[in-house]
Write a protein that holds these residues in place. Structure first.
Motif, PDB file in Angstrom:
ATOM      1  N   PHE A 267      36.602  -9.432 -41.279  1.00  0.00           N
ATOM      2  CA  PHE A 267      36.156  -9.740 -42.643  1.00  0.00           C
ATOM      3  C   PHE A 267      37.135  -9.177 -43.673  1.00  0.00           C
ATOM      4  N   ALA A 268      37.601  -7.949 -43.454  1.00  0.00           N
ATOM      5  CA  ALA A 268      38.534  -7.329 -44.392  1.00  0.00           C
ATOM      6  C   ALA A 268      39.846  -8.098 -44.468  1.00  0.00           C
ATOM      7  N   ILE A 269      40.293  -8.641 -43.333  1.00  0.00           N
ATOM      8  CA  ILE A 269      41.557  -9.366 -43.291  1.00  0.00           C
ATOM      9  C   ILE A 269      41.435 -10.765 -43.891  1.00  0.00           C
ATOM     10  N   THR A 270      40.284 -11.411 -43.673  1.00  0.00           N
ATOM     11  CA  THR A 270      40.170 -12.829 -44.017  1.00  0.00           C
ATOM     12  C   THR A 270      39.306 -13.123 -45.239  1.00  0.00           C
ATOM     13  N   LEU A 271      38.091 -12.634 -45.274  1.00  0.00           N
ATOM     14  CA  LEU A 271      37.128 -13.083 -46.280  1.00  0.00           C
ATOM     15  C   LEU A 271      36.931 -12.126 -47.449  1.00  0.00           C
ATOM     16  N   PHE A 272      37.392 -10.878 -47.312  1.00  0.00           N
ATOM     17  CA  PHE A 272      37.206  -9.925 -48.408  1.00  0.00           C
ATOM     18  C   PHE A 272      38.000 -10.394 -49.630  1.00  0.00           C
ATOM     19  N   GLY A 273      37.296 -10.586 -50.738  1.00  0.00           N
ATOM     20  CA  GLY A 273      37.942 -11.054 -51.956  1.00  0.00           C
ATOM     21  C   GLY A 273      38.219 -12.542 -51.996  1.00  0.00           C
ATOM     22  N   TYR A 274      37.821 -13.252 -50.947  1.00  0.00           N
ATOM     23  CA  TYR A 274      38.061 -14.702 -50.907  1.00  0.00           C
ATOM     24  C   TYR A 274      37.128 -15.397 -51.901  1.00  0.00           C
ATOM     25  N   SER A 275      37.667 -16.306 -52.677  1.00  0.00           N
ATOM     26  CA  SER A 275      36.879 -17.019 -53.684  1.00  0.00           C
ATOM     27  C   SER A 275      36.161 -18.201 -53.031  1.00  0.00           C
TER      28      SER A 275
ATOM     29  N   GLY B  92      30.917  -4.980 -31.838  1.00  0.00           N
ATOM     30  CA  GLY B  92      30.940  -6.224 -32.600  1.00  0.00           C
ATOM     31  C   GLY B  92      31.040  -5.980 -34.089  1.00  0.00           C
ATOM     32  N   LEU B  93      30.315  -4.975 -34.604  1.00  0.00           N
ATOM     33  CA  LEU B  93      30.375  -4.644 -36.030  1.00  0.00           C
ATOM     34  C   LEU B  93      31.769  -4.148 -36.432  1.00  0.00           C
ATOM     35  N   ILE B  94      32.380  -3.332 -35.580  1.00  0.00           N
ATOM     36  CA  ILE B  94      33.720  -2.818 -35.885  1.00  0.00           C
ATOM     37  C   ILE B  94      34.721  -3.973 -35.954  1.00  0.00           C
ATOM     38  N   LEU B  95      34.721  -4.834 -34.947  1.00  0.00           N
ATOM     39  CA  LEU B  95      35.677  -5.942 -34.908  1.00  0.00           C
ATOM     40  C   LEU B  95      35.422  -6.938 -36.037  1.00  0.00           C
ATOM     41  N   ALA B  96      34.145  -7.232 -36.287  1.00  0.00           N
ATOM     42  CA  ALA B  96      33.814  -8.181 -37.349  1.00  0.00           C
ATOM     43  C   ALA B  96      34.184  -7.620 -38.718  1.00  0.00           C
ATOM     44  N   SER B  97      34.028  -6.310 -38.921  1.00  0.00           N
ATOM     45  CA  SER B  97      34.397  -5.687 -40.197  1.00  0.00           C
ATOM     46  C   SER B  97      35.891  -5.806 -40.444  1.00  0.00           C
ATOM     47  N   ILE B  98      36.684  -5.587 -39.391  1.00  0.00           N
ATOM     48  CA  ILE B  98      38.132  -5.731 -39.524  1.00  0.00           C
ATOM     49  C   ILE B  98      38.486  -7.172 -39.869  1.00  0.00           C
TER      50      ILE B  98
ATOM     51  N   SER C 215      35.596 -18.706 -37.326  1.00  0.00           N
ATOM     52  CA  SER C 215      35.481 -20.156 -37.488  1.00  0.00           C
ATOM     53  C   SER C 215      35.202 -20.525 -38.938  1.00  0.00           C
ATOM     54  N   PHE C 216      34.327 -19.763 -39.585  1.00  0.00           N
ATOM     55  CA  PHE C 216      33.961 -20.025 -40.980  1.00  0.00           C
ATOM     56  C   PHE C 216      35.186 -19.917 -41.888  1.00  0.00           C
ATOM     57  N   TYR C 217      35.951 -18.853 -41.722  1.00  0.00           N
ATOM     58  CA  TYR C 217      37.149 -18.674 -42.552  1.00  0.00           C
ATOM     59  C   TYR C 217      38.157 -19.791 -42.305  1.00  0.00           C
ATOM     60  N   ASN C 218      38.361 -20.146 -41.052  1.00  0.00           N
ATOM     61  CA  ASN C 218      39.328 -21.196 -40.718  1.00  0.00           C
ATOM     62  C   ASN C 218      38.925 -22.528 -41.353  1.00  0.00           C
ATOM     63  N   ASN C 219      37.634 -22.850 -41.291  1.00  0.00           N
ATOM     64  CA  ASN C 219      37.173 -24.105 -41.887  1.00  0.00           C
ATOM     65  C   ASN C 219      37.295 -24.089 -43.408  1.00  0.00           C
ATOM     66  N   LEU C 220      36.999 -22.936 -44.020  1.00  0.00           N
ATOM     67  CA  LEU C 220      37.149 -22.813 -45.470  1.00  0.00           C
ATOM     68  C   LEU C 220      38.610 -22.977 -45.895  1.00  0.00           C
TER      69      LEU C 220
ATOM     70  N   LEU D  68      30.081 -10.687 -29.765  1.00  0.00           N
ATOM     71  CA  LEU D  68      30.799 -11.796 -30.384  1.00  0.00           C
ATOM     72  C   LEU D  68      29.957 -12.605 -31.359  1.00  0.00           C
ATOM     73  N   TRP D  69      28.687 -12.695 -31.099  1.00  0.00           N
ATOM     74  CA  TRP D  69      27.793 -13.522 -31.919  1.00  0.00           C
ATOM     75  C   TRP D  69      26.578 -12.691 -32.319  1.00  0.00           C
ATOM     76  N   PRO D  70      26.147 -12.743 -33.571  1.00  0.00           N
ATOM     77  CA  PRO D  70      26.414 -13.770 -34.590  1.00  0.00           C
ATOM     78  C   PRO D  70      27.467 -13.411 -35.623  1.00  0.00           C
ATOM     79  N   LEU D  71      28.322 -12.409 -35.388  1.00  0.00           N
ATOM     80  CA  LEU D  71      29.275 -12.003 -36.425  1.00  0.00           C
ATOM     81  C   LEU D  71      30.706 -12.439 -36.150  1.00  0.00           C
ATOM     82  N   LEU D  72      31.310 -11.939 -35.078  1.00  0.00           N
ATOM     83  CA  LEU D  72      32.756 -12.059 -34.907  1.00  0.00           C
ATOM     84  C   LEU D  72      33.248 -13.506 -34.820  1.00  0.00           C
ATOM     85  N   THR D  73      32.780 -14.248 -33.838  1.00  0.00           N
ATOM     86  CA  THR D  73      33.298 -15.614 -33.687  1.00  0.00           C
ATOM     87  C   THR D  73      32.883 -16.549 -34.829  1.00  0.00           C
TER      88      THR D  73
END
Length: 303
Positions: free
Chosen positions: A143-151, A135-141, A247-252, A238-243
Protein backbone atom coordinates in the motif's frame (compact mmCIF):
# COMPACT_ATOMS: atom_id res chain seq x y z
CA UNK A 1 -0.34 -31.68 6.08
CA UNK A 2 1.51 -32.63 2.91
CA UNK A 3 4.42 -30.23 3.43
CA UNK A 4 5.63 -29.28 6.87
CA UNK A 5 5.55 -25.62 7.87
CA UNK A 6 8.89 -23.82 7.93
CA UNK A 7 9.82 -23.18 11.54
CA UNK A 8 12.46 -21.49 13.69
CA UNK A 9 15.31 -19.50 12.14
CA UNK A 10 14.27 -20.52 8.64
CA UNK A 11 10.87 -18.89 9.16
CA UNK A 12 12.55 -15.59 10.11
CA UNK A 13 14.86 -15.78 7.10
CA UNK A 14 12.00 -16.38 4.70
CA UNK A 15 9.83 -13.71 6.33
CA UNK A 16 12.71 -11.25 5.98
CA UNK A 17 13.13 -12.27 2.34
CA UNK A 18 9.43 -11.62 1.74
CA UNK A 19 9.70 -8.12 3.20
CA UNK A 20 12.80 -7.38 1.10
CA UNK A 21 11.14 -8.73 -2.05
CA UNK A 22 8.09 -6.57 -1.44
CA UNK A 23 10.18 -3.47 -0.76
CA UNK A 24 12.15 -4.01 -3.98
CA UNK A 25 8.96 -3.29 -5.93
CA UNK A 26 9.68 0.38 -5.22
CA UNK A 27 12.95 0.54 -7.16
CA UNK A 28 13.43 -2.49 -9.43
CA UNK A 29 12.42 -2.54 -13.07
CA UNK A 30 9.52 -4.98 -13.49
CA UNK A 31 11.44 -7.35 -15.77
CA UNK A 32 14.46 -7.26 -13.47
CA UNK A 33 12.10 -7.96 -10.57
CA UNK A 34 10.76 -11.02 -12.36
CA UNK A 35 14.29 -12.44 -12.58
CA UNK A 36 15.82 -11.21 -9.31
CA UNK A 37 13.06 -12.44 -6.98
CA UNK A 38 13.03 -16.09 -8.16
CA UNK A 39 16.86 -16.13 -8.30
CA UNK A 40 17.17 -14.85 -4.72
CA UNK A 41 14.48 -17.28 -3.57
CA UNK A 42 16.39 -20.18 -5.14
CA UNK A 43 19.62 -19.06 -3.47
CA UNK A 44 17.92 -18.83 -0.08
CA UNK A 45 16.28 -22.22 -0.61
CA UNK A 46 19.70 -23.77 -1.25
CA UNK A 47 21.17 -22.08 1.82
CA UNK A 48 18.31 -23.23 4.06
CA UNK A 49 18.12 -26.73 2.61
CA UNK A 50 14.64 -26.32 1.14
CA UNK A 51 15.42 -27.60 -2.39
CA UNK A 52 14.46 -31.22 -2.89
CA UNK A 53 12.87 -33.00 -5.85
CA UNK A 54 10.53 -35.62 -4.48
CA UNK A 55 10.81 -38.92 -6.33
CA UNK A 56 8.48 -41.87 -6.54
CA UNK A 57 5.42 -40.16 -4.99
CA UNK A 58 3.68 -38.69 -8.03
CA UNK A 59 -0.10 -38.56 -7.76
CA UNK A 60 -1.18 -38.84 -11.39
CA UNK A 61 -4.82 -38.09 -10.61
CA UNK A 62 -3.83 -34.86 -8.86
CA UNK A 63 -1.75 -33.77 -11.84
CA UNK A 64 -4.49 -34.68 -14.32
CA UNK A 65 -7.11 -32.66 -12.41
CA UNK A 66 -4.74 -29.69 -12.06
CA UNK A 67 -3.96 -29.75 -15.79
CA UNK A 68 -7.57 -30.16 -16.91
CA UNK A 69 -8.88 -27.43 -14.61
CA UNK A 70 -6.06 -25.05 -15.53
CA UNK A 71 -6.68 -25.47 -19.26
CA UNK A 72 -10.44 -25.05 -18.76
CA UNK A 73 -10.04 -21.82 -16.77
CA UNK A 74 -7.54 -20.28 -19.19
CA UNK A 75 -9.80 -21.21 -22.11
CA UNK A 76 -12.83 -19.62 -20.42
CA UNK A 77 -10.91 -16.43 -19.68
CA UNK A 78 -9.54 -16.33 -23.21
CA UNK A 79 -13.04 -16.73 -24.58
CA UNK A 80 -14.30 -13.97 -22.29
CA UNK A 81 -11.62 -11.36 -22.96
CA UNK A 82 -10.57 -12.00 -26.56
CA UNK A 83 -13.73 -13.40 -28.20
CA UNK A 84 -16.71 -11.88 -26.39
CA UNK A 85 -14.83 -8.77 -25.15
CA UNK A 86 -16.68 -5.70 -23.86
CA UNK A 87 -18.80 -5.79 -27.01
CA UNK A 88 -20.73 -8.70 -25.47
CA UNK A 89 -20.84 -8.00 -21.73
CA UNK A 90 -23.10 -10.94 -20.91
CA UNK A 91 -20.91 -13.48 -22.66
CA UNK A 92 -17.77 -11.96 -21.16
CA UNK A 93 -19.10 -12.06 -17.62
CA UNK A 94 -20.60 -15.56 -17.88
CA UNK A 95 -17.31 -17.04 -19.09
CA UNK A 96 -15.22 -15.02 -16.64
CA UNK A 97 -17.52 -15.78 -13.71
CA UNK A 98 -17.65 -19.48 -14.59
CA UNK A 99 -13.85 -19.68 -14.57
CA UNK A 100 -13.64 -17.93 -11.21
CA UNK A 101 -16.23 -20.19 -9.58
CA UNK A 102 -14.72 -23.37 -11.04
CA UNK A 103 -11.30 -22.35 -9.72
CA UNK A 104 -12.62 -22.54 -6.16
CA UNK A 105 -15.46 -25.06 -6.30
CA UNK A 106 -13.58 -27.85 -8.10
CA UNK A 107 -10.57 -27.78 -5.73
CA UNK A 108 -12.90 -27.80 -2.72
CA UNK A 109 -14.99 -30.77 -3.85
CA UNK A 110 -11.99 -32.64 -5.25
CA UNK A 111 -10.17 -32.21 -1.94
CA UNK A 112 -13.17 -33.55 -0.02
CA UNK A 113 -13.58 -36.41 -2.51
CA UNK A 114 -9.97 -37.46 -1.96
CA UNK A 115 -10.54 -37.48 1.81
CA UNK A 116 -8.33 -34.49 2.51
CA UNK A 117 -9.10 -31.63 4.91
CA UNK A 118 -9.93 -28.18 3.54
CA UNK A 119 -6.89 -26.91 5.43
CA UNK A 120 -4.89 -28.49 2.57
CA UNK A 121 -6.24 -25.60 0.48
CA UNK A 122 -5.32 -23.08 3.15
CA UNK A 123 -8.97 -22.77 4.22
CA UNK A 124 -9.44 -22.84 7.97
CA UNK A 125 -7.82 -21.63 11.16
CA UNK A 126 -4.42 -23.27 10.83
CA UNK A 127 -1.70 -20.70 11.60
CA UNK A 128 -4.24 -17.92 11.13
CA UNK A 129 -2.53 -15.52 13.54
CA UNK A 130 0.82 -15.80 11.77
CA UNK A 131 -0.96 -15.48 8.41
CA UNK A 132 -2.78 -12.30 9.44
CA UNK A 133 0.33 -10.66 10.86
CA UNK A 134 2.49 -11.50 7.86
CA UNK A 135 -0.29 -10.51 5.46
CA UNK A 136 -0.73 -7.14 7.19
CA UNK A 137 3.02 -6.42 7.02
CA UNK A 138 3.27 -7.27 3.31
CA UNK A 139 0.04 -5.49 2.42
CA UNK A 140 1.15 -2.35 4.32
CA UNK A 141 4.38 -2.25 2.33
CA UNK A 142 2.50 -2.72 -0.92
CA UNK A 143 0.00 0.00 0.00
CA UNK A 144 2.81 2.42 0.88
CA UNK A 145 4.53 1.77 -2.46
CA UNK A 146 1.46 1.86 -4.69
CA UNK A 147 -1.71 3.42 -3.27
CA UNK A 148 -0.52 5.81 -0.56
CA UNK A 149 -1.28 9.31 -1.82
CA UNK A 150 -2.80 7.96 -5.03
CA UNK A 151 -5.59 10.20 -6.33
CA UNK A 152 -8.67 8.04 -6.73
CA UNK A 153 -11.24 8.81 -9.43
CA UNK A 154 -14.96 9.15 -8.75
CA UNK A 155 -16.38 6.20 -6.74
CA UNK A 156 -17.88 4.56 -9.85
CA UNK A 157 -14.35 4.45 -11.23
CA UNK A 158 -12.85 2.47 -8.37
CA UNK A 159 -15.48 0.77 -6.14
CA UNK A 160 -16.52 -1.85 -8.76
CA UNK A 161 -12.83 -2.42 -9.52
CA UNK A 162 -12.17 -3.06 -5.84
CA UNK A 163 -14.97 -5.65 -5.66
CA UNK A 164 -13.63 -7.32 -8.81
CA UNK A 165 -10.12 -7.39 -7.31
CA UNK A 166 -11.42 -9.04 -4.14
CA UNK A 167 -13.22 -11.68 -6.21
CA UNK A 168 -10.30 -12.44 -8.52
CA UNK A 169 -7.94 -12.44 -5.54
CA UNK A 170 -10.04 -15.08 -3.79
CA UNK A 171 -9.97 -17.25 -6.91
CA UNK A 172 -6.21 -16.89 -7.45
CA UNK A 173 -5.38 -17.58 -3.80
CA UNK A 174 -7.41 -20.78 -3.54
CA UNK A 175 -6.68 -22.09 -7.03
CA UNK A 176 -3.00 -21.26 -7.51
CA UNK A 177 -1.72 -21.36 -3.92
CA UNK A 178 -4.07 -23.74 -2.12
CA UNK A 179 -4.63 -26.17 -4.98
CA UNK A 180 -2.04 -26.01 -7.78
CA UNK A 181 0.95 -25.25 -5.56
CA UNK A 182 -0.03 -27.80 -2.92
CA UNK A 183 -0.75 -30.60 -5.39
CA UNK A 184 2.45 -30.00 -7.36
CA UNK A 185 4.42 -29.78 -4.13
CA UNK A 186 2.97 -33.08 -2.94
CA UNK A 187 4.17 -34.82 -6.11
CA UNK A 188 7.47 -33.08 -6.89
CA UNK A 189 8.64 -31.37 -3.71
CA UNK A 190 8.15 -27.95 -2.18
CA UNK A 191 10.60 -25.85 -4.23
CA UNK A 192 9.64 -27.38 -7.61
CA UNK A 193 5.96 -26.99 -6.69
CA UNK A 194 6.46 -23.29 -5.95
CA UNK A 195 8.40 -22.69 -9.17
CA UNK A 196 5.95 -24.54 -11.43
CA UNK A 197 2.91 -22.98 -9.77
CA UNK A 198 4.42 -19.50 -10.17
CA UNK A 199 5.10 -20.22 -13.84
CA UNK A 200 1.52 -21.40 -14.36
CA UNK A 201 0.26 -18.28 -12.57
CA UNK A 202 2.21 -16.03 -14.93
CA UNK A 203 1.19 -17.98 -18.03
CA UNK A 204 -2.51 -18.04 -17.14
CA UNK A 205 -2.67 -14.29 -17.82
CA UNK A 206 -2.70 -15.15 -21.51
CA UNK A 207 -6.37 -15.79 -20.81
CA UNK A 208 -6.75 -12.04 -20.26
CA UNK A 209 -5.08 -11.37 -23.60
CA UNK A 210 -1.85 -10.22 -21.92
CA UNK A 211 1.33 -10.08 -23.96
CA UNK A 212 4.33 -12.14 -22.88
CA UNK A 213 6.40 -9.12 -21.78
CA UNK A 214 4.57 -8.74 -18.48
CA UNK A 215 4.72 -12.42 -17.62
CA UNK A 216 8.34 -12.29 -16.44
CA UNK A 217 7.32 -9.84 -13.72
CA UNK A 218 4.26 -11.95 -12.89
CA UNK A 219 6.48 -15.00 -12.47
CA UNK A 220 8.53 -13.14 -9.85
CA UNK A 221 5.36 -11.93 -8.14
CA UNK A 222 4.00 -15.48 -8.26
CA UNK A 223 7.10 -16.75 -6.45
CA UNK A 224 6.61 -14.11 -3.74
CA UNK A 225 2.97 -15.09 -3.25
CA UNK A 226 3.84 -18.78 -3.29
CA UNK A 227 6.55 -18.42 -0.64
CA UNK A 228 4.22 -16.36 1.58
CA UNK A 229 1.60 -19.09 1.36
CA UNK A 230 4.15 -21.87 1.92
CA UNK A 231 5.29 -20.18 5.12
CA UNK A 232 1.90 -20.34 6.87
CA UNK A 233 -0.41 -22.50 4.69
CA UNK A 234 -3.35 -20.16 5.15
CA UNK A 235 -5.09 -18.04 2.51
CA UNK A 236 -5.33 -15.12 4.96
CA UNK A 237 -1.70 -14.25 4.26
CA UNK A 238 -2.74 -13.24 0.71
CA UNK A 239 -6.46 -12.52 0.83
CA UNK A 240 -8.34 -10.23 1.39
CA UNK A 241 -5.47 -7.68 1.47
CA UNK A 242 -2.27 -8.45 -0.41
CA UNK A 243 -3.35 -9.87 -3.77
CA UNK A 244 -6.49 -7.72 -4.16
CA UNK A 245 -4.48 -4.55 -3.42
CA UNK A 246 -1.99 -5.38 -6.16
CA UNK A 247 -4.70 -6.16 -8.69
CA UNK A 248 -6.68 -3.06 -7.71
CA UNK A 249 -3.70 -0.74 -8.16
CA UNK A 250 -2.76 -2.33 -11.49
CA UNK A 251 -6.29 -1.91 -12.83
CA UNK A 252 -6.46 1.70 -11.63
CA UNK A 253 -3.09 2.59 -13.14
CA UNK A 254 -3.81 0.99 -16.52
CA UNK A 255 -7.26 2.55 -16.70
CA UNK A 256 -8.38 0.05 -19.35
CA UNK A 257 -11.29 -1.45 -17.36
CA UNK A 258 -14.50 0.50 -16.81
CA UNK A 259 -17.20 -1.18 -14.77
CA UNK A 260 -20.70 0.08 -13.96
CA UNK A 261 -22.18 -0.05 -10.47
CA UNK A 262 -24.18 -3.15 -11.52
CA UNK A 263 -20.92 -5.11 -11.84
CA UNK A 264 -20.73 -5.16 -8.04
CA UNK A 265 -23.78 -7.42 -7.90
CA UNK A 266 -22.27 -9.81 -10.43
CA UNK A 267 -18.99 -10.17 -8.56
CA UNK A 268 -20.83 -10.42 -5.25
CA UNK A 269 -22.76 -13.36 -6.74
CA UNK A 270 -19.50 -15.00 -7.76
CA UNK A 271 -18.07 -14.52 -4.25
CA UNK A 272 -21.28 -15.95 -2.84
CA UNK A 273 -20.97 -19.06 -5.02
CA UNK A 274 -17.36 -19.51 -3.91
CA UNK A 275 -18.37 -19.23 -0.26
CA UNK A 276 -21.25 -21.66 -0.84
CA UNK A 277 -18.82 -24.21 -2.34
CA UNK A 278 -16.58 -23.98 0.72
CA UNK A 279 -19.56 -24.28 3.06
CA UNK A 280 -20.94 -27.30 1.21
CA UNK A 281 -17.52 -28.92 1.17
CA UNK A 282 -17.15 -28.45 4.89
CA UNK A 283 -20.63 -29.90 5.48
CA UNK A 284 -19.70 -32.96 3.49
CA UNK A 285 -16.57 -33.42 5.60
CA UNK A 286 -18.63 -33.12 8.77
CA UNK A 287 -21.05 -35.78 7.50
CA UNK A 288 -18.16 -38.09 6.71
CA UNK A 289 -16.72 -37.54 10.17
CA UNK A 290 -20.11 -38.29 11.70
CA UNK A 291 -20.28 -41.55 9.76
CA UNK A 292 -16.74 -42.45 10.84
CA UNK A 293 -17.71 -41.83 14.47
CA UNK A 294 -19.97 -44.85 14.10
CA UNK A 295 -16.98 -46.84 12.84
CA UNK A 296 -14.04 -46.14 15.18
CA UNK A 297 -11.74 -48.37 13.11
CA UNK A 298 -12.03 -46.07 10.08
CA UNK A 299 -9.65 -43.15 9.49
CA UNK A 300 -11.00 -39.83 10.69
CA UNK A 301 -10.94 -36.79 8.45
CA UNK A 302 -9.78 -33.41 9.67
CA UNK A 303 -12.17 -30.49 9.37
Amino acid sequence: MIITRIEGWRAWMWASWLVAAMLSLAFLDLTVYGVAVPASALLLAVLTGRVAWRRGIVDKLDLAVVAALYITIVALFRLAFTVFTAANVLGLFLCFGAGLVLGVAVPVFYTVKRGRPLSDLGLGLRNWKQAVVLGLILASIQFAITLFGYSLPAPVGWVPLLVMSLTVGAFETVFFRGFVQQRLGASFGEAPGIAIAAGLYAAYHVGYGMASEGMVFLFGLGVLYAVAFALVRNVLVLWPLLTPLGSFYNNLRNGDIELPWEAILGFADVLGLMAAAVWLGRRRLLRKNAQLDMNPLGPRLQK
